[in-house]
Design a protein around this motif. Structure first.
Motif, PDB file in Angstrom:
ATOM      1  N   THR A   6      19.695  10.464  31.528  1.00 19.93           N
ATOM      2  CA  THR A   6      20.509  11.542  31.615  1.00 19.93           C
ATOM      3  C   THR A   6      21.124  12.116  30.507  1.00 19.93           C
ATOM      4  O   THR A   6      21.863  12.526  30.067  1.00 19.93           O
ATOM      5  CB  THR A   6      21.997  10.688  32.642  1.00 19.93           C
ATOM      6  OG1 THR A   6      21.794   9.582  31.456  1.00 19.93           O
ATOM      7  CG2 THR A   6      20.797  10.274  33.670  1.00 19.93           C
ATOM      8  N   GLY A   7      20.224  11.222  29.106  1.00 17.21           N
ATOM      9  CA  GLY A   7      21.113  11.617  28.105  1.00 17.21           C
ATOM     10  C   GLY A   7      22.350  10.612  27.288  1.00 17.21           C
ATOM     11  O   GLY A   7      22.594  11.465  26.134  1.00 17.21           O
ATOM     12  N   VAL A   8      22.654   9.832  27.836  1.00 15.71           N
ATOM     13  CA  VAL A   8      23.498   8.997  27.890  1.00 15.71           C
ATOM     14  C   VAL A   8      23.071   7.605  28.261  1.00 15.71           C
ATOM     15  O   VAL A   8      22.705   7.200  29.447  1.00 15.71           O
ATOM     16  CB  VAL A   8      25.264   9.014  28.611  1.00 15.71           C
ATOM     17  CG1 VAL A   8      24.510   9.531  29.981  1.00 15.71           C
ATOM     18  CG2 VAL A   8      25.638   8.568  27.780  1.00 15.71           C
ATOM     19  N   ALA A   9      23.619   6.730  27.869  1.00 12.73           N
ATOM     20  CA  ALA A   9      22.993   4.446  27.849  1.00 12.73           C
ATOM     21  C   ALA A   9      24.707   4.191  27.451  1.00 12.73           C
ATOM     22  O   ALA A   9      24.452   4.488  26.218  1.00 12.73           O
ATOM     23  CB  ALA A   9      22.230   4.610  27.286  1.00 12.73           C
ATOM     24  N   ALA A  10      25.101   3.997  28.207  1.00 18.50           N
ATOM     25  CA  ALA A  10      26.227   2.628  27.109  1.00 18.50           C
ATOM     26  C   ALA A  10      25.653   1.164  27.963  1.00 18.50           C
ATOM     27  O   ALA A  10      25.030   0.541  28.895  1.00 18.50           O
ATOM     28  CB  ALA A  10      27.602   2.897  27.998  1.00 18.50           C
ATOM     29  N   ILE A  11      26.548   0.372  26.753  1.00 18.24           N
ATOM     30  CA  ILE A  11      26.368  -0.891  26.705  1.00 18.24           C
ATOM     31  C   ILE A  11      28.192  -1.563  26.703  1.00 18.24           C
ATOM     32  O   ILE A  11      28.479  -1.226  25.722  1.00 18.24           O
ATOM     33  CB  ILE A  11      25.818  -1.643  25.494  1.00 18.24           C
ATOM     34  CG1 ILE A  11      23.957  -1.195  25.163  1.00 18.24           C
ATOM     35  CG2 ILE A  11      25.978  -2.975  25.688  1.00 18.24           C
ATOM     36  CD1 ILE A  11      23.465  -1.629  23.833  1.00 18.24           C
ATOM     37  N   TYR A  12      27.939  -2.327  27.875  1.00 23.14           N
ATOM     38  CA  TYR A  12      29.616  -2.725  28.271  1.00 23.14           C
ATOM     39  C   TYR A  12      29.998  -4.117  27.181  1.00 23.14           C
ATOM     40  O   TYR A  12      28.992  -4.578  27.167  1.00 23.14           O
ATOM     41  CB  TYR A  12      29.226  -3.138  29.509  1.00 23.14           C
ATOM     42  CG  TYR A  12      29.204  -1.970  30.327  1.00 23.14           C
ATOM     43  CD1 TYR A  12      29.808  -0.367  30.657  1.00 23.14           C
ATOM     44  CD2 TYR A  12      29.397  -1.891  31.976  1.00 23.14           C
ATOM     45  CE1 TYR A  12      29.708   0.720  31.490  1.00 23.14           C
ATOM     46  CE2 TYR A  12      28.750  -1.001  32.620  1.00 23.14           C
ATOM     47  CZ  TYR A  12      28.789   0.108  32.454  1.00 23.14           C
ATOM     48  OH  TYR A  12      29.549   1.505  32.985  1.00 23.14           O
TER      49      TYR A  12
END
Length: 412
Positions: free
Chosen positions: A404-410
Motif C-alpha cells: 500500500t505504500g505505508v506501514a505502521a507500528i502501534y
C-alpha cells in the motif's frame, strides 16, 4: 497538478531574501522542520526540481525552474479566490529573484526544493534527485523532503583540525559540505582568538639539607608548550561540540562521525556531549582526504548500524501484525494516527497515492492528482505522524513491507 481553496486572505509582505550563492549545502536539518508543518494562510507553493551538478548540463537547471514557476503561476491564476495583483507580485517576487540569480545556479546538487507562502520562503539543496513538480495548495508538499530528513542512510561527518572545522551530510552514495551556522567557529584561532592558555607555575620547598637553604621556596618553571597546546585543544573541542550540537545536531539527529587525527579522538569524545556521536571515527588529517575517501570511510562506519536499525524496525512490524500492533491498511493507519497510536510510520519513498486525509476524523478519500483539492495521502499520513509525535522512516520501495505504500507500528 493540485490547487487548493485559499484560506482567508492576508496582506503579503515579503520579508525574505534570496539564499546565498555559495556552493555549500543548506540542509533542512538547519531549520525547524515544524515550520513546514505549521498552519499557514495560503497559498503555499512547493517547487521540486531534479538538478545537474556539472557543466554543461547544469545550464538547464534555471530553465527548468522557470518552467515550474510558470506552472505555479498558472495554478495561482485558477484559484477560486484570486489574489490581488499586489499580493500575487509579492508572493512570487523571491521566486523570480531566485530564477534570475546566475551564481546560485552555478552551485546546484542533485535536487532542489523551494517553498513559498505569504510569510515563509526557504530553499533546500538535496543530495537526491526529486521528480519535477509544482504544487500549489493550502499546505506545503513535504514528502520528498521527508525522504531526505528521515532517510535511514543519512549521516553526518564532523571534520576537525586546528585549521578547519567542516560539517558534511552524506548517504551511501553522496557526501556534501554543509553551510555552518555562524555560531560554529571555523578554526582553533577563531574559537579561542589570540588568548593563550596561561602557563602553569609550580612551587616547591626544599629541605634544610639542600644547597639552596632550608625553607626556601623555588619556582620550578612554567608549564611546557605541549601542556598549553593540550589545554587549548580541549577548550577548542568543547566550543565546537557545543556549537554543532546547538545549531545542527539537535534538529538533525543523524549519526555523527568524527574525522580527525588519531590523537584527537579520545580527547574529543571525552569533551563531547553530542548523543549522536558514533563510537568509531575516521583516522587521519581530514584536510588531506578527498570527499570520496571521507564518504567511503564514514559509510563503512555507519553502514552496520543503519542495517541493524532497519532490520529491527521491519522485524517489529512483522511481529506486530500477528498481535494487531501493526498494519499496512491505509484507512486503519489514518485513524490510528489521529488517535495518537502510531509509534513508527514507514513510507514508500517512490510512491504517490492521490487523495486526502481528513485531519479530524482520519477518513481517507481517494481521488485523482489533478483534482483541485487533492494531496498525496502518503504525504498527509507522514505529516500526521510527525504532528502526533511518531517517527517517520522513508524507505525505498524494495524495502517496504506490504503493497500500500505505508506501514505502521502501534504504540498500543
Amino acid at each position: 497538478m493540485k490547487h487548493a481553496i485559499v484560506r482567508p486572505k492576508v496582506a503579503i509582505r515579503s520579508r525574505t531574501s534570496v539564499p546565498s550563492d555559495g556552493a555549500l549545502m543548506t540542509t533542512i536539518a538547519q531549520h525547524q522542520f515544524s515550520d513546514l508543518l505549521a498552519d499557514r494562510a495560503g497559498p503555499c507553493i512547493s517547487l521540486y526540481l531534479p538538478t545537474d551538478r556539472r557543466f554543461p548540463d547544469r545550464k538547464q537547471n534555471a530553465v527548468r525552474f522557470r518552467n515550474l514557476l510558470r506552472e505555479a503561476e498558472q495554478s495561482l491564476a485558477s484559484l477560486g479566490t484570486p489574489l490581488t495583483d499586489t499580493d500575487r507580485t509579492a508572493l512570487l517576487a523571491p521566486l523570480h529573484a531566485l530564477a534570475a540569480n546566475e551564481l546560485f545556479w552555478h552551485h546546484t546538487q542533485d535536487g532542489l526544493v523551494v517553498v513559498r507562502a505569504p510569510d515563509y520562503f526557504k530553499v533546500f539543496k538535496l543530495q537526491q534527485a526529486v521528480p519535477a513538480r509544482a504544487v500549489v495548495a493550502d499546505s506545503f508538499h513535504i514528502k520528498p523532503l521527508l525522504r531526505v530528513l528521515q532517510s535511514a542512510e543519512r549521516f553526518e561527518v564532523l571534520a576537525i583540525s586546528r585549521e578547519h572545522v567542516r560539517l558534511f551530510q552524506g548517504t551511501r552514495d553522496r557526501l556534501d559540505e554543509i553551510e555552518l551556522d555562524a555560531s560554529v567557529p571555523r578554526s582553533l584561532t577563531e574559537a579561542l582568538g589570540d588568548e593563550l592558555t596561561e602557563p602553569y607555575s609550580a612551587t616547591r620547598t626544599v629541605t634544610a639539607s639542600s644547597a639552596i637553604g632550608s625553607g626556601t621556596a623555588v619556582h620550578s618553571g612554567s608549564g611546557s608548550k605541549s601542556d598549553e597546546s593540550d589545554k587549548d585543544i580541549v577548550r577548542y573541542f568543547r566550543i565546537v561540540d557545543r556549537a554543532i550540537l546547538d545549531s545542527h545536531a539537535r534538529t538533525s539527529a543523524s549519526p555523527l562521525v568524527l574525522a580527525a587525527l588519531p590523537e584527537y579522538h579520545a580527547v574529543f569524545r571525552e569533551t563531547s556531549h553530542n548523543p549522536h556521536l558514533v563510537a568509531q571515527a575516521v583516522a587521519g588529517n581530514p584536510d588531506a582526504l578527498s570527499i570520496d575517501e571521507l564518504r567511503h570511510r564514514a559509510w563503512a562506519i555507519v553502514a552496520p548500524g543503519v542495517e541493524t536499525h532497519l532490520t529491527m524496525v521491519l522485524d517489529e512490524f512483522h511481529a506486530g501484525l500477528g498481535r494487531l500492533l501493526a498494519t499496512d491498511d491505509l484507512a486503519a493507519v489514518a485513524v490510528a494516527l489521529i488517535g495518537g497510536r502510531v509509534k513508527t510510520l514507514l513510507v514508500d519513498a517512490d510512491r504517490v497515492v492521490p487523495g486526502a486525509v481528513d485531519r479530524t476524523t482520519g477518513l481517507v478519500t481517494h481521488s485523482q492528482l489533478y483534482d483541485p483539492h487533492v494531496n498525496d495521502i502518503l504525504d498527509d499520513l507522514a505529516e500526521l505522524a510527525l504532528r502526533f509525535g511518531g517517527d517517520v522512516v522513508v524507505l525505498p520501495q524494495d524495502r517496504m513491507p506490504g503493497r500500500t505504500g505505508v506501514a505502521a507500528i502501534y504504540r498500543f
